[in-house]
Design a protein around this motif. Sequence first.
Motif, PDB file in Angstrom:
ATOM      1  N   ARG A  30      29.061  -7.878 -45.303  1.00 44.62           N
ATOM      2  CA  ARG A  30      28.882  -9.189 -44.822  1.00 44.62           C
ATOM      3  C   ARG A  30      29.743 -10.119 -45.615  1.00 44.62           C
ATOM      4  NH1 ARG A  30      24.864 -12.651 -46.171  1.00 44.62           N
ATOM      5  NH2 ARG A  30      26.394 -14.151 -46.190  1.00 44.62           N
ATOM      6  N   ALA A  31      30.076  -9.953 -46.637  1.00 45.97           N
ATOM      7  CA  ALA A  31      30.874 -10.843 -47.418  1.00 45.97           C
ATOM      8  C   ALA A  31      31.282 -12.051 -46.651  1.00 45.97           C
ATOM      9  CB  ALA A  31      32.079 -10.147 -47.904  1.00 45.97           C
ATOM     10  N   VAL A  32      30.339 -12.882 -46.344  1.00 46.83           N
ATOM     11  CA  VAL A  32      30.668 -14.155 -45.692  1.00 46.83           C
ATOM     12  C   VAL A  32      31.198 -15.060 -46.773  1.00 46.83           C
ATOM     13  CG1 VAL A  32      29.758 -16.144 -44.476  1.00 46.83           C
ATOM     14  CG2 VAL A  32      28.824 -13.887 -44.027  1.00 46.83           C
ATOM     15  N   PRO A  33      32.451 -15.494 -46.680  1.00 48.71           N
ATOM     16  CA  PRO A  33      32.999 -16.315 -47.749  1.00 48.71           C
ATOM     17  C   PRO A  33      32.334 -17.672 -47.829  1.00 48.71           C
ATOM     18  CG  PRO A  33      34.568 -16.107 -45.943  1.00 48.71           C
ATOM     19  CD  PRO A  33      33.389 -15.269 -45.598  1.00 48.71           C
ATOM     20  N   THR A  34      32.239 -18.152 -49.033  1.00 50.54           N
ATOM     21  CA  THR A  34      31.655 -19.470 -49.225  1.00 50.54           C
ATOM     22  C   THR A  34      32.616 -20.530 -48.707  1.00 50.54           C
ATOM     23  OG1 THR A  34      30.486 -18.705 -51.174  1.00 50.54           O
ATOM     24  CG2 THR A  34      30.756 -21.083 -50.947  1.00 50.54           C
ATOM     25  N   SER A 174      20.637 -10.456 -38.418  1.00 50.16           N
ATOM     26  CA  SER A 174      22.081 -10.692 -38.281  1.00 50.16           C
ATOM     27  C   SER A 174      22.514 -11.989 -38.945  1.00 50.16           C
ATOM     28  CB  SER A 174      22.467 -10.730 -36.797  1.00 50.16           C
ATOM     29  OG  SER A 174      22.214  -9.498 -36.169  1.00 50.16           O
ATOM     30  N   ILE A 175      21.603 -12.932 -39.093  1.00 51.72           N
ATOM     31  CA  ILE A 175      21.970 -14.237 -39.638  1.00 51.72           C
ATOM     32  C   ILE A 175      22.584 -14.109 -41.025  1.00 51.72           C
ATOM     33  CG2 ILE A 175      21.055 -16.467 -40.410  1.00 51.72           C
ATOM     34  CD1 ILE A 175      18.999 -16.283 -38.156  1.00 51.72           C
ATOM     35  N   ALA A 176      22.042 -13.188 -41.823  1.00 47.33           N
ATOM     36  CA  ALA A 176      22.546 -13.029 -43.191  1.00 47.33           C
ATOM     37  C   ALA A 176      23.960 -12.468 -43.226  1.00 47.33           C
ATOM     38  CB  ALA A 176      21.617 -12.124 -43.996  1.00 47.33           C
ATOM     39  N   ARG A 177      24.439 -11.937 -42.101  1.00 47.51           N
ATOM     40  CA  ARG A 177      25.824 -11.467 -42.015  1.00 47.51           C
ATOM     41  C   ARG A 177      26.750 -12.548 -41.461  1.00 47.51           C
ATOM     42  NH1 ARG A 177      25.599  -5.710 -41.153  1.00 47.51           N
ATOM     43  NH2 ARG A 177      27.822  -5.715 -40.629  1.00 47.51           N
ATOM     44  N   LEU A 178      26.181 -13.654 -41.005  1.00 48.77           N
ATOM     45  CA  LEU A 178      26.973 -14.707 -40.373  1.00 48.77           C
ATOM     46  C   LEU A 178      27.116 -15.958 -41.237  1.00 48.77           C
ATOM     47  CD1 LEU A 178      25.496 -14.472 -36.748  1.00 48.77           C
ATOM     48  CD2 LEU A 178      27.467 -13.266 -37.697  1.00 48.77           C
ATOM     49  N   VAL A 179      26.212 -16.135 -42.198  1.00 45.15           N
ATOM     50  CA  VAL A 179      26.293 -17.300 -43.092  1.00 45.15           C
ATOM     51  C   VAL A 179      26.119 -16.820 -44.529  1.00 45.15           C
ATOM     52  CG1 VAL A 179      25.344 -18.846 -41.335  1.00 45.15           C
ATOM     53  CG2 VAL A 179      23.820 -17.835 -43.024  1.00 45.15           C
ATOM     54  N   PRO A 180      26.655 -17.544 -45.520  1.00 40.79           N
ATOM     55  CA  PRO A 180      26.480 -17.152 -46.922  1.00 40.79           C
ATOM     56  C   PRO A 180      25.055 -17.410 -47.390  1.00 40.79           C
ATOM     57  CG  PRO A 180      27.653 -19.233 -46.790  1.00 40.79           C
ATOM     58  CD  PRO A 180      27.518 -18.729 -45.380  1.00 40.79           C
ATOM     59  N   LYS A 181      24.722 -16.785 -48.492  1.00 43.33           N
ATOM     60  CA  LYS A 181      23.348 -16.802 -49.000  1.00 43.33           C
ATOM     61  C   LYS A 181      22.826 -18.207 -49.217  1.00 43.33           C
ATOM     62  CE  LYS A 181      20.616 -14.407 -52.524  1.00 43.33           C
ATOM     63  NZ  LYS A 181      20.704 -13.482 -53.678  1.00 43.33           N
ATOM     64  N   GLU A 182      23.677 -19.098 -49.727  1.00 40.33           N
ATOM     65  CA  GLU A 182      23.208 -20.446 -50.048  1.00 40.33           C
ATOM     66  C   GLU A 182      22.929 -21.292 -48.807  1.00 40.33           C
ATOM     67  OE1 GLU A 182      27.753 -20.383 -50.431  1.00 40.33           O
ATOM     68  OE2 GLU A 182      26.043 -19.112 -50.979  1.00 40.33           O
ATOM     69  N   LEU A 184      21.255 -19.881 -46.082  1.00 41.60           N
ATOM     70  CA  LEU A 184      20.235 -19.195 -45.297  1.00 41.60           C
ATOM     71  C   LEU A 184      19.069 -20.114 -44.950  1.00 41.60           C
ATOM     72  CD1 LEU A 184      20.132 -15.668 -46.982  1.00 41.60           C
ATOM     73  CD2 LEU A 184      20.963 -16.259 -44.697  1.00 41.60           C
ATOM     74  N   ALA A 185      18.613 -20.908 -45.919  1.00 39.74           N
ATOM     75  CA  ALA A 185      17.493 -21.811 -45.642  1.00 39.74           C
ATOM     76  C   ALA A 185      17.879 -22.820 -44.563  1.00 39.74           C
ATOM     77  CB  ALA A 185      17.057 -22.530 -46.921  1.00 39.74           C
ATOM     78  N   ALA A 186      19.095 -23.356 -44.649  1.00 35.82           N
ATOM     79  CA  ALA A 186      19.560 -24.314 -43.639  1.00 35.82           C
ATOM     80  C   ALA A 186      19.661 -23.653 -42.271  1.00 35.82           C
ATOM     81  CB  ALA A 186      20.918 -24.892 -44.051  1.00 35.82           C
ATOM     82  N   ALA A 187      20.160 -22.407 -42.231  1.00 39.56           N
ATOM     83  CA  ALA A 187      20.263 -21.692 -40.956  1.00 39.56           C
ATOM     84  C   ALA A 187      18.888 -21.437 -40.359  1.00 39.56           C
ATOM     85  CB  ALA A 187      21.004 -20.372 -41.160  1.00 39.56           C
ATOM     86  N   ASN A 188      17.916 -21.074 -41.202  1.00 41.99           N
ATOM     87  CA  ASN A 188      16.553 -20.867 -40.709  1.00 41.99           C
ATOM     88  C   ASN A 188      15.954 -22.166 -40.193  1.00 41.99           C
ATOM     89  OD1 ASN A 188      16.284 -18.108 -41.079  1.00 41.99           O
ATOM     90  ND2 ASN A 188      15.648 -18.319 -43.199  1.00 41.99           N
ATOM     91  N   ALA A 189      16.257 -23.278 -40.863  1.00 41.30           N
ATOM     92  CA  ALA A 189      15.737 -24.571 -40.408  1.00 41.30           C
ATOM     93  C   ALA A 189      16.313 -24.928 -39.040  1.00 41.30           C
ATOM     94  CB  ALA A 189      16.076 -25.665 -41.425  1.00 41.30           C
ATOM     95  N   LEU A 190      17.596 -24.674 -38.848  1.00 40.14           N
ATOM     96  CA  LEU A 190      18.224 -24.952 -37.556  1.00 40.14           C
ATOM     97  C   LEU A 190      17.590 -24.109 -36.454  1.00 40.14           C
ATOM     98  CD1 LEU A 190      21.941 -25.074 -38.737  1.00 40.14           C
ATOM     99  CD2 LEU A 190      20.756 -26.944 -37.572  1.00 40.14           C
ATOM    100  N   GLY A 191      17.431 -22.810 -36.714  1.00 45.30           N
ATOM    101  CA  GLY A 191      16.848 -21.927 -35.706  1.00 45.30           C
ATOM    102  C   GLY A 191      15.401 -22.252 -35.417  1.00 45.30           C
ATOM    103  N   SER A 192      14.611 -22.510 -36.457  1.00 42.25           N
ATOM    104  CA  SER A 192      13.194 -22.814 -36.262  1.00 42.25           C
ATOM    105  C   SER A 192      13.004 -24.129 -35.517  1.00 42.25           C
ATOM    106  CB  SER A 192      12.485 -22.880 -37.626  1.00 42.25           C
ATOM    107  OG  SER A 192      12.526 -21.627 -38.273  1.00 42.25           O
ATOM    108  N   THR A 193      13.861 -25.103 -35.790  1.00 43.56           N
ATOM    109  CA  THR A 193      13.762 -26.386 -35.093  1.00 43.56           C
ATOM    110  C   THR A 193      13.991 -26.217 -33.599  1.00 43.56           C
ATOM    111  OG1 THR A 193      14.522 -27.568 -37.062  1.00 43.56           O
ATOM    112  CG2 THR A 193      14.661 -28.740 -34.976  1.00 43.56           C
TER     113      THR A 193
END
Length: 455
Positions: A30-34, A174-182, A184-193
């Motif tokens: 996944r090495a999603v670059p920062t 799959s989300i963890a392969r599409l965005v960097p670790k830092e 993840l919380a923001a991506a979860n907030a977007l999806g949950s909203t």
Amino acid sequence: MDTSKGSADNSAAEQAESEGPPSPAAPADRAVPTAPADRERSGWRRWAMDTRPLRRPAYRRLWSSTIVTAVGSQLTAVAVPKQIYDITGSSAWVGYASFAGLLPLVVFALWGGAIADSVDRRKLLLVTNTGIAVTSLLFWIQAVTGLASVAVLMVLLALQQAFFGLNSPARVASIARLVPKEELAAANALGSTVMQTGLVAGPLLAGALIPVVGLAELYLIDALALCATVWAVYKLPALPPLTAAAAAAGRAGLKAIVEGFRYISLHQVLLLSFLADIIAMVFGMPRALFPQLASQTYAPYGEGLALGLLFAAIPIGAVLGGLVSGTFSGARRHGLMVIVAVVAWGVAVTGFGLSSNLWVAVAFLAVAGVADMVSMVFRGAILLSAVTDELRGRMQGVFTVVVAGGPRLADVLHGTAGSALGARTAVAGGGLLVVVSTLVLAITMPALRRYSVSA
């Protein structure tokens, strides 16, 4: 995860994503670059929703498709019980139908998690999203032909939930392969909203459309909306297993599922995050008592109005929480945030149970919705960040079972307690149990409250 690469690598990665699915032989992690260093968020941007993950084309496609299907899925969620009630005139059959979908959801979510760890997740998402779309189309066919068979509806519902159980672990993992670790919380907030918005807008849209286009067409609209999801998934990059061992033959069998549960038992922070959600949902989800409260406690306000507001209040609060998720999505002490959110949920539910005024009760439920959003964001981030990629699918499978099963157990518990003790007493007592149980958990088992994502 390699976070040391510069903006040149990031641009190359985004260009590759925008060109469509790469070759299955493409490298692995996944090495999603920062992303390049962000400018300091100032003013209203500090509290507004963190949209950094949307800058990544692959995640943006997945998230955008969710906007459509979050509403479309709720059209079917309204149409099925409505059609069953129209056929039988019995609310009991509506309840039986709900349980008809629970067993296949549990079984296939656990199995789907194992499969998601052993195959290309993009391909699994293509198959399962297509299956859900075909099921919605079958719902439409049985409705327009006037079949009027509860048995057929329950079989189709079970089939739909089976596909959803296979789909959900792969989609979230799959989300963890599409965005960097830092992020993840923001991506979860977007999806949950988006999902919570669907819980509000979907039923309202269904209620408006049924008198205009008819119940059958709700299924067709959902099927067409799912086509957007299939296309978005097709445009994702390939997401094969990162190691040869993960892709080994037989990986998705019973042994792999058991291995997932063993992993949870050996990693306390994961076990405690699941336990915190079970406490919140089983003791503190009062939805089974909404009809009783609407007809008794809040009847002077109008039973229909009260019932609609009670069901809508928690999702509305969750959406509002998502819109200001910038205030909390950057927090690194994910475990502590889960504990604080679950305690806040319990306090809000207790306040709801003690409220005799409808508007005060709705306000408490909305606060509970905000707390639920915070809890969802950080529980999801813990699962994606604390687990290696070869186990993420199985962990999401267990997560799906917990999220689906907890509220159903709560329905039984609160319904029984409400009949014996009274609705308001049962709700307030459940909220207090959430607060006390969560504080005891935090004090006696410190692993969760100490868990922090690395900088």
